[in-house]
Design a protein around this motif. Structure first.
Motif, PDB file in Angstrom:
ATOM      1  N   LEU A  51     -21.900  56.767 -44.312  1.00  0.00           N
ATOM      2  CA  LEU A  51     -19.826  56.594 -44.427  1.00  0.00           C
ATOM      3  C   LEU A  51     -18.989  57.124 -43.229  1.00  0.00           C
ATOM      4  CD1 LEU A  51     -18.414  53.960 -46.197  1.00  0.00           C
ATOM      5  CD2 LEU A  51     -17.711  56.482 -47.325  1.00  0.00           C
ATOM      6  N   PRO A  52     -19.291  57.797 -43.301  1.00  0.00           N
ATOM      7  CA  PRO A  52     -18.400  58.417 -42.054  1.00  0.00           C
ATOM      8  C   PRO A  52     -18.484  58.123 -40.650  1.00  0.00           C
ATOM      9  CG  PRO A  52     -19.171  60.507 -43.164  1.00  0.00           C
ATOM     10  CD  PRO A  52     -19.239  58.860 -43.737  1.00  0.00           C
ATOM     11  N   MET A  53     -19.811  57.585 -40.425  1.00  0.00           N
ATOM     12  CA  MET A  53     -20.668  57.545 -39.128  1.00  0.00           C
ATOM     13  C   MET A  53     -19.906  56.011 -38.684  1.00  0.00           C
ATOM     14  SD  MET A  53     -24.161  58.043 -37.682  1.00  0.00           S
ATOM     15  CE  MET A  53     -24.581  56.561 -39.184  1.00  0.00           C
ATOM     16  N   VAL A  54     -20.365  55.166 -39.859  1.00  0.00           N
ATOM     17  CA  VAL A  54     -20.092  53.329 -40.340  1.00  0.00           C
ATOM     18  C   VAL A  54     -17.997  53.410 -39.744  1.00  0.00           C
ATOM     19  CG1 VAL A  54     -19.611  51.667 -41.413  1.00  0.00           C
ATOM     20  CG2 VAL A  54     -21.556  53.225 -41.438  1.00  0.00           C
ATOM     21  N   ARG A  55     -17.516  54.668 -40.480  1.00  0.00           N
ATOM     22  CA  ARG A  55     -15.884  54.062 -40.227  1.00  0.00           C
ATOM     23  C   ARG A  55     -15.498  54.804 -38.549  1.00  0.00           C
ATOM     24  NH1 ARG A  55     -14.307  57.602 -45.521  1.00  0.00           N
ATOM     25  NH2 ARG A  55     -13.838  55.897 -47.220  1.00  0.00           N
ATOM     26  N   LEU A  56     -16.613  54.628 -38.251  1.00  0.00           N
ATOM     27  CA  LEU A  56     -15.735  55.858 -36.896  1.00  0.00           C
ATOM     28  C   LEU A  56     -16.051  55.025 -35.729  1.00  0.00           C
ATOM     29  CD1 LEU A  56     -14.564  58.535 -35.393  1.00  0.00           C
ATOM     30  CD2 LEU A  56     -17.033  59.615 -35.546  1.00  0.00           C
ATOM     31  N   LEU A  57     -17.817  54.705 -36.048  1.00  0.00           N
ATOM     32  CA  LEU A  57     -18.706  53.304 -35.255  1.00  0.00           C
ATOM     33  C   LEU A  57     -17.323  52.328 -35.134  1.00  0.00           C
ATOM     34  CD1 LEU A  57     -21.924  53.621 -35.747  1.00  0.00           C
ATOM     35  CD2 LEU A  57     -20.535  53.696 -34.088  1.00  0.00           C
ATOM     36  N   LEU A  58     -16.948  51.759 -36.411  1.00  0.00           N
ATOM     37  CA  LEU A  58     -16.327  50.204 -37.127  1.00  0.00           C
ATOM     38  C   LEU A  58     -14.393  51.079 -36.130  1.00  0.00           C
ATOM     39  CD1 LEU A  58     -16.597  49.474 -40.410  1.00  0.00           C
ATOM     40  CD2 LEU A  58     -17.692  48.345 -38.331  1.00  0.00           C
ATOM     41  N   HIS A  59     -14.245  52.085 -36.357  1.00  0.00           N
ATOM     42  CA  HIS A  59     -12.926  51.628 -35.794  1.00  0.00           C
ATOM     43  C   HIS A  59     -12.951  52.160 -34.365  1.00  0.00           C
ATOM     44  CE1 HIS A  59      -8.973  53.335 -35.718  1.00  0.00           C
ATOM     45  NE2 HIS A  59      -9.205  53.980 -34.879  1.00  0.00           N
ATOM     46  N   ASN A  60     -13.828  52.370 -33.685  1.00  0.00           N
ATOM     47  CA  ASN A  60     -14.164  52.396 -32.354  1.00  0.00           C
ATOM     48  C   ASN A  60     -14.943  50.233 -32.072  1.00  0.00           C
ATOM     49  OD1 ASN A  60     -12.865  55.218 -30.882  1.00  0.00           O
ATOM     50  ND2 ASN A  60     -14.067  54.827 -33.046  1.00  0.00           N
ATOM     51  N   ASN A  61     -15.182  49.787 -32.440  1.00  0.00           N
ATOM     52  CA  ASN A  61     -15.689  48.665 -32.620  1.00  0.00           C
ATOM     53  C   ASN A  61     -17.152  48.930 -31.556  1.00  0.00           C
ATOM     54  OD1 ASN A  61     -13.444  46.958 -33.210  1.00  0.00           O
ATOM     55  ND2 ASN A  61     -12.990  47.403 -30.306  1.00  0.00           N
ATOM     56  N   ARG A  62     -17.747  49.788 -32.369  1.00  0.00           N
ATOM     57  CA  ARG A  62     -19.274  49.882 -31.676  1.00  0.00           C
ATOM     58  C   ARG A  62     -19.984  50.089 -32.793  1.00  0.00           C
ATOM     59  NH1 ARG A  62     -20.509  50.280 -26.887  1.00  0.00           N
ATOM     60  NH2 ARG A  62     -21.749  51.994 -26.776  1.00  0.00           N
ATOM     61  N   PHE A  63     -20.164  49.044 -33.924  1.00  0.00           N
ATOM     62  CA  PHE A  63     -20.702  49.150 -35.144  1.00  0.00           C
ATOM     63  C   PHE A  63     -22.073  48.224 -34.613  1.00  0.00           C
ATOM     64  CE2 PHE A  63     -22.349  47.217 -38.605  1.00  0.00           C
ATOM     65  CZ  PHE A  63     -23.038  48.074 -39.614  1.00  0.00           C
ATOM     66  N   VAL A  64     -21.759  47.135 -34.609  1.00  0.00           N
ATOM     67  CA  VAL A  64     -22.389  46.115 -33.955  1.00  0.00           C
ATOM     68  C   VAL A  64     -23.479  46.349 -32.837  1.00  0.00           C
ATOM     69  CG1 VAL A  64     -22.534  43.477 -33.799  1.00  0.00           C
ATOM     70  CG2 VAL A  64     -20.676  44.469 -34.550  1.00  0.00           C
ATOM     71  N   PRO A  65     -22.909  46.600 -32.126  1.00  0.00           N
ATOM     72  CA  PRO A  65     -24.222  47.383 -30.754  1.00  0.00           C
ATOM     73  C   PRO A  65     -25.080  48.254 -32.065  1.00  0.00           C
ATOM     74  CG  PRO A  65     -22.572  48.324 -30.115  1.00  0.00           C
ATOM     75  CD  PRO A  65     -21.769  46.992 -31.414  1.00  0.00           C
ATOM     76  N   PHE A  66     -24.619  49.155 -32.476  1.00  0.00           N
ATOM     77  CA  PHE A  66     -25.006  50.411 -33.341  1.00  0.00           C
ATOM     78  C   PHE A  66     -26.594  49.540 -34.419  1.00  0.00           C
ATOM     79  CE2 PHE A  66     -26.266  53.288 -36.726  1.00  0.00           C
ATOM     80  CZ  PHE A  66     -26.871  54.535 -35.963  1.00  0.00           C
ATOM     81  N   VAL A  67     -25.875  48.786 -34.869  1.00  0.00           N
ATOM     82  CA  VAL A  67     -26.654  48.456 -36.442  1.00  0.00           C
ATOM     83  C   VAL A  67     -27.448  47.440 -35.680  1.00  0.00           C
ATOM     84  CG1 VAL A  67     -25.156  46.682 -37.261  1.00  0.00           C
ATOM     85  CG2 VAL A  67     -26.160  48.025 -39.001  1.00  0.00           C
ATOM     86  N   ASP A 101     -24.189  47.991 -46.035  1.00  0.00           N
ATOM     87  CA  ASP A 101     -23.739  48.214 -47.180  1.00  0.00           C
ATOM     88  C   ASP A 101     -22.560  49.236 -47.172  1.00  0.00           C
ATOM     89  OD1 ASP A 101     -25.927  47.564 -48.447  1.00  0.00           O
ATOM     90  OD2 ASP A 101     -26.703  49.028 -48.971  1.00  0.00           O
ATOM     91  N   ASP A 102     -22.899  49.707 -46.002  1.00  0.00           N
ATOM     92  CA  ASP A 102     -21.260  50.651 -46.512  1.00  0.00           C
ATOM     93  C   ASP A 102     -20.296  49.798 -45.720  1.00  0.00           C
ATOM     94  OD1 ASP A 102     -21.926  52.835 -47.927  1.00  0.00           O
ATOM     95  OD2 ASP A 102     -22.515  53.933 -46.473  1.00  0.00           O
ATOM     96  N   MET A 103     -20.742  48.867 -44.218  1.00  0.00           N
ATOM     97  CA  MET A 103     -19.162  47.878 -43.281  1.00  0.00           C
ATOM     98  C   MET A 103     -19.105  47.114 -44.683  1.00  0.00           C
ATOM     99  SD  MET A 103     -19.900  44.819 -42.231  1.00  0.00           S
ATOM    100  CE  MET A 103     -21.409  44.457 -41.605  1.00  0.00           C
ATOM    101  N   MET A 104     -20.213  46.641 -44.924  1.00  0.00           N
ATOM    102  CA  MET A 104     -19.892  45.487 -45.726  1.00  0.00           C
ATOM    103  C   MET A 104     -18.421  45.917 -46.954  1.00  0.00           C
ATOM    104  SD  MET A 104     -23.079  42.858 -46.418  1.00  0.00           S
ATOM    105  CE  MET A 104     -23.648  43.758 -47.193  1.00  0.00           C
ATOM    106  N   LYS A 105     -18.592  47.014 -47.743  1.00  0.00           N
ATOM    107  CA  LYS A 105     -17.649  47.277 -48.513  1.00  0.00           C
ATOM    108  C   LYS A 105     -16.482  47.690 -47.932  1.00  0.00           C
ATOM    109  CE  LYS A 105     -21.344  49.316 -52.099  1.00  0.00           C
ATOM    110  NZ  LYS A 105     -21.713  50.627 -52.016  1.00  0.00           N
ATOM    111  N   ILE A 106     -16.589  48.240 -46.754  1.00  0.00           N
ATOM    112  CA  ILE A 106     -15.092  48.470 -46.480  1.00  0.00           C
ATOM    113  C   ILE A 106     -14.359  46.700 -45.523  1.00  0.00           C
ATOM    114  CG2 ILE A 106     -14.249  49.661 -44.068  1.00  0.00           C
ATOM    115  CD1 ILE A 106     -17.215  51.349 -44.708  1.00  0.00           C
ATOM    116  N   VAL A 107     -15.313  46.114 -44.892  1.00  0.00           N
ATOM    117  CA  VAL A 107     -14.503  45.143 -44.325  1.00  0.00           C
ATOM    118  C   VAL A 107     -14.250  43.773 -45.240  1.00  0.00           C
ATOM    119  CG1 VAL A 107     -14.989  43.407 -42.326  1.00  0.00           C
ATOM    120  CG2 VAL A 107     -15.929  45.673 -41.986  1.00  0.00           C
TER     121      VAL A 107
END
Length: 801
Positions: free
Chosen positions: A318-334, A363-369
Motif C-alpha cells: 500500500l505505501p509503495m502504491v500510494r507513492l507511485l500513484l502520487h508521482n504518476n509512476r504507477f501505470v509503467p510499474f504495474v 487491488d490497492d490502486m482500485m481501492k484508492i482510486v
C-alpha cells in the motif's frame, strides 16, 4: 491506525440475563466510534472493523461495553483500557481482555506542566530549613465534561506519613488547556539553628511527595476528579530546578477489579506509529523507488525488491502504491510487473488469479482510486438491498419454515439484475487511471496468448468483477458503502449476489455448461442469465473501460456523497431571543454542494455550493469554549461546525479542503476565532469584513482520492525494510552467490523465495537501499536523542499510589 473486531464473553453475574449491548472506542475519554447494538445476548459477536488516523496525542485506547436502555441512560458494563505504550504488544494479534469496572476516578486524560525546586532557606531568626516551591504552569488536553470544556482547578499538596499540606489554584473557566501560573511554597523539614548543628531528618525526604490533583468545578454539585500525579521529593536536588510535563493518572492507580466478574472482550488491534522526518531525508529513498519502472529487469528495482521480501504481508504494498500513484509512476510499474507475471503464466484461464505483486498493487490502486466510482455505481442498490430486507435464500437446506423458494429466487434475480445493470452501465464513471491500467493489461495478455480471443477480456474481468465489484458487494462496510456490517440475513443475500456477479463477469463463464457449477441449487437460478445479451453487455463494458476508444460522457458529473454525519452547527447571523446557539444537524457533502438538514433524509435547511467555499480551517477552542470545531468560509457568513470527536473533525477538514482546493477566490488568511461584541476576538479588528489575521492552511493540489503524504509513505517503507533486514541480507547473499557461480542454479532453499533475474543489477540496488536505510536510521537516532524525557511530546508517567 487501528483495525478492531469485537466479541464478548459473559461475566458470572449476568449469565442468565439477555442484554442488548454495544461497544464504543475512545481515545482517552473521547468516543470516536461505536458498534451496532447486538440484541439479547451475553456472548455477542460484534464483528466490526474500524480503521482511522489518530489526529491528536493520546494516553489510552479504551473499549467500553454498554447495556442498551430504552428509558434510562445506557448502563456501562465494563471497559478495556490499553495504554499507548502497550499497544505494540498486542498489534496484529487477537487477544482476550478482561473487562474492568468503569470507575469515575479512573477516567482521566491530559498532562500537567510543573516546576519544582528544593532549597535551603535561612529565616529572620537565623534558623535554617528546607523548603520546596511548586509552580503549576499549565495543563493540556483535559477531558470534556458532558461534551463541554471543563472549569478546572488544581490542588497542590505535600503529603507524607504524618502530614498533608494542601493548597489550591484559582478556577479557570471553560477550557481544557488551562494556564495557572501559580506558585506554592511548602516547608519540607523543620527548621534548625546553625549553632545547634541539628541534623535534618533525611527519612522525611524519602517519604514525602508532591501530589497534584486536577478537578472540575461543579459549583452546586460535587466536583469531578480529572486526574492526579505524584512526584517524590527525593528526586529533587538542592537548589536545582526540576521542570517537566507529567501525565495525569487515575486516583489510587485506577480500579483493579477482577476481569472474570464482568466478562471478557476479544479484540484484534493493528497499531502503527511512525516518526516522520523532514522531507529532505526521504529524497534518496523516494528517488530510488520512483526509478523502479525504468529498471531492467523490473525484478532488480527497489519497488519489486520491497514486494519480494515482504510478499507474505499484504499491507506492505500500500505505501509503495500510494507513492507511485502520487508521482504518476504507477501505470509503467504495474505494467512491468504484470508482464513479468505473464511470462510465468502457462495457461490463459489462470491469468491474474494468484496473490502476486501485480494483483496486490492493482487491488490497492482500485481501492484508492475507485472509491467514488464504487459509491456512484453500487451504493444506491446496496442501500436498497439492506433497507428493503427481502428474503433471497435459494439453498433448500437453509430455507426457513414458511419460505417460498420461487419468491426468494425472484427477489434475488431482481437484485442481481440491478447490480449487474449498474455495473455494466457505469463505464463513463470509471476513473481514467483504472482505464489506463486495464488497457495495459489487455495489451499484455493479447501479446502473451495471441491465439486466445477471450484472454483480452478475462485479463480485465479478473480485476474489475472478481476483485473490485464482487468484493465490494460482499463487504460493503469495508468499502465505506455502509456504516456497519450487515446482519446475517442481509449478509447471506449479498454473498449470493456477489457469487452471481463473479460468474457473470468472468469472461467465458456464461458459455460454460450448467453442470460445472459447484452448488446444485444454483443450476436453475443461472438459467435465467444464459442469454447472449448478458455476454454482450459484459463485453461492451470491458471494451469501454480498457480500449483506446474514448468513452462517451454525458458531460454531467454525477453527484457523489463524499461524507455525511451528525454535527453541532452554530446559528448563522444574529441569534433570535430564546434560540439555542448550537443545534444538532445532519451535514452532507457531495462533490457539488455542502448542505445541512434537521435529520438524515430530510430536505436541506441550507445548501452551499462547493464552488463558493473560500476557506476551511480549524476554530480556536476559546472562540466558543468547544473542542473539535472548524469553519467553512463561503460567500456569506462563516459556517461554524462542531464535529462529534477529533477523528470526525480531522476527516471533515481534509475532505472539505480537498473538494474546494481549486476554487477561485480562495482566501490567503482567516480569523481563527469569531466576531462578537463588535470585534474579532483573535486580533481585535473592529470591522466584520477585516482580512484574516492568520495564514490559511496550504492544500496540496492533488486529486481528491490521491491526497498522499509522501514523507509518511516513505517512512512506512523504511520501517518495513528495516523490519525485514535479515531478508535483505539473504537476498544480497543470494545475488553474490549467483553472480559468482555460473553453472546451474543450486542456491539454498531460502534463495528460491526471491526473484533474481540479474544478480549484479539486483545486488547494486540492494546496496543502494542499504546505504539509504543506514542514513535514515542515523537521522532517527539524532531525533530520539533530542526528544527529552519530561518534554511535552514525551511526558513523565508520574508515580501513583
Amino acid at each position: 491506525m487501528f483495525l478492531t473486531t469485537f466479541e464478548r464473553q459473559p461475566g458470572n453475574w449476568q449469565e442468565s440475563v439477555d442484554l442488548c449491548t454495544f461497544c464504543t472506542i475512545s481515545l482517552d475519554q473521547e468516543e470516536v466510534f461505536r458498534t451496532k447494538v447486538f440484541d439479547k445476548s451475553v456472548c455477542p459477536f460484534y464483528g466490526e472493523d474500524f480503521y482511522f488516523e489518530i489526529p491528536r496525542p493520546f494516553q489510552c485506547l479504551s473499549f467500553y461495553v454498554y447495556a442498551k436502555s430504552v428509558f434510562q441512560r445506557d448502563l456501562p458494563v465494563g471497559k478495556v483500557s490499553i495504554r499507548k505504550d502497550d499497544l505494540c504488544k498486542y498489534s496484529g494479534k487477537e487477544h482476550w481482555f478482561g473487562l474492568q469496572t468503569v470507575d469515575p476516578n479512573s477516567e482521566v486524560q491530559g498532562k500537567v506542566h510543573l516546576e519544582m525546586r528544593l532549597s535551603e532557606v535561612i529565616t529572620e531568626n537565623g534558623s535554617t530549613g528546607q523548603h520546596i516551591s511548586v509552580r503549576i504552569i499549565e495543563c493540556k488536553e483535559l477531558p470534556l465534561i458532558s461534551g463541554q470544556n471543563c472549569d478546572p482547578y488544581a490542588t497542590v499538596s505535600l503529603v507524607g506519613p504524618a502530614r498533608s499540606d494542601q493548597k489550591k489554584t484559582k478556577v479557570k473557566k471553560k477550557t481544557s488547556n488551562p494556564h495557572f501560573e501559580e506558585t506554592f511554597f511548602f516547608e519540607v523539614t523543620r527548621s534548625y539553628s546553625r549553632r545547634t548543628q541539628f541534623n535534618v531528618e533525611e527519612e522525611d525526604i524519602e517519604k514525602l511527595e508532591i501530589k497534584v490533583d486536577l478537578w472540575n468545578n461543579e459549583n452546586l454539585a460535587q466536583d469531578v476528579f480529572l486526574g492526579e500525579t505524584r512526584v517524590p521529593v527525593k528526586i529533587l536536588q538542592s537548589d536545582h530546578i526540576h521542570k517537566a510535563w507529567y501525565l495525569l493518572q487515575p486516583k489510587g492507580n485506577g480500579n483493579k477489579s477482577k476481569s472474570d466478574d464482568l466478562g471478557s472482550l476479544r479484540l484484534k488491534l493493528t497499531y502503527i506509529e511512525d516518526t516522520v522526518l523532514p522531507s529532505a531525508c526521504y529524497t534518496p529513498l523516494c528517488t530510488l523507488l520512483l526509478k523502479s519502472p525504468d529498471v531492467k529487469p523490473i525484478s532488480a528495482s527497489a519497488a519489486h525488491i520491497l514486494g519480494d521480501i515482504c510478499r507474505e504481508r499484504y499491507e506492505v504494498v500500500l505505501p509503495m502504491v500510494r507513492l507511485l500513484l502520487h508521482n504518476n509512476r504507477f501505470v509503467p510499474f504495474v505494467s512491468a510487473v504484470a508482464a513479468l507475471e505473464l511470462d510465468n503464466t502457462q495457461e490463459a484461464n489462470t491469468i491474474f488469479r494468484g496473490n502476486s505483486l501485480a494483483t496486490r498493487c492493482i487491488d490497492d490502486m482500485m481501492k484508492i482510486v475507485g472509491k467514488n466510482y464504487l459509491s456512484v455505481t453500487l451504493k444506491p442498490v446496496i442501500d436498497e438491498i439492506c433497507e428493503s430486507n427481502k428474503t433471497c435464500e435459494i439453498d433448500p437446506i437453509k430455507l426457513k419454515e414458511g419460505d417460498n423458494v420461487e419468491v426468494n429466487k425472484e427477489n434475488l434475480q431482481g437484485y442481481v439484475q440491478k447490480v449487474f445493470s449498474s455495473i455494466t452501465q457505469s463505464s463513463s464513471n470509471c476513473p481514467p487511471l483504472m482505464c489506463d491500467v486495464f488497457r495495459s493489461l489487455r495489451h499484455l495478455a493479447c501479446k502473451r496468448f495471441p491465439g486466445d480471443p477471450h484472454v483480452q477480456y478475462s485479463a480485465v474481468s479478473s480485476f474489475v468483477f472478481l476483485r473490485f465489484f464482487a468484493v465490494a458487494v460482499l463487504s460493503p462496510h469495508s468499502f465505506q458503502l455502509r456504516s456497519h456490517h450487515p446482519d446475517p440475513e442481509i449478509s447471506r443475500t449479498l454473498t449470493l449476489i456477489s457469487k452471481t456477479i463473479q460468474t457473470l463477469g468472468s469472461w467465458g463463464s456464461l458459455s460454460k455448461k450448467l453442470s460445472s457449477f459447484k452448488e446444485t441449487y444454483m443450476y436453475d437460478f443461472f438459467k435465467s442469465f444464459q442469454e447472449e445479451k448478458c455476454i454482450e453487455k459484459v463485453k461492451k463494458f470491458l471494451d469501454e473501460i480498457s480500449s483506446n476508444v474514448s468513452k462517451e460522457s454525458s458531460g454531467l458529473e454525477d453527484a457523489v456523497v463524499l461524507k455525511e454525519g451528525e454535527v453541532q452547527k452554530r446559528a448563522q447571523g444574529r441569534k433570535p431571543p430564546g434560540m439555542k446557539t448550537f443545534k444538532k444537524r445532519w451535514l452532507r457533502l457531495t462533490n457539488r454542494e455542502l448542505s445541512y438538514h434537521k435529520h438524515k433524509g430530510k430536505d436541506a435547511d441550507r445548501t452551499i455550493n462547493v464552488k463558493n467555499i473560500r476557506a476551511v480551517e480549524k476554530v480556536d477552542e476559546s472562540a466558543f469554549n468547544r473542542k473539535n470545531m472548524f469553519q467553512v468560509v463561503h460567500s456569506e457568513k462563516p459556517l461554524y461546525v462542531q464535529a462529534g470527536n477529533c477523528v470526525e473533525a480531522s476527516e471533515w477538514l481534509e475532505v472539505l479542503s480537498q473538494v474546494s482546493r481549486c476554487n477561485e477566490g480562495r482566501l490567503a488568511t482567516f480569523h481563527p476565532s469569531n466576531y462578537t461584541s463588535g470585534a474579532w476576538q483573535c486580533c481585535q479588528s473592529l470591522s466584520s469584513n477585516a482580512p484574516g489575521c492568520k495564514p490559511c492552511t496550504t492544500t496540496m493540489l492533488a486529486n481528491l482520492q490521491l491526497d498522499i503524504d509522501c514523507d509518511r509513505e516513505a517512512e512506512r517503507i523504511f520501517s518495513l525494510l528495516s523490519a525485514n533486514d535479515t531478508k535483505l541480507q539473504s537476498m544480497e547473499d543470494a545475488c553474490a552467490s549467483l553472480a559468482v557461480y555460473q553453472g546451474p542454479q543450486r542456491e539454498p532453499e531460502e534463495y528460491s523465495k526471491f526473484t533474481i533475474q540479474e544478480p549484479k543489477e539486483t545486488f547494486h540496488t540492494l546496496k543502494q537501499l542499504r546505504n539509504i536505510m543506514e542514513e535514515l536510521q542515523r537521522q532517527h537516532n539524532i531525533r530520539n536523542d533530542v526528544r527529552q524525557y519530561g518534554s511535552l511530546d514525551n511526558p513523565i508517567v508520574g508515580k501513583t499510589s
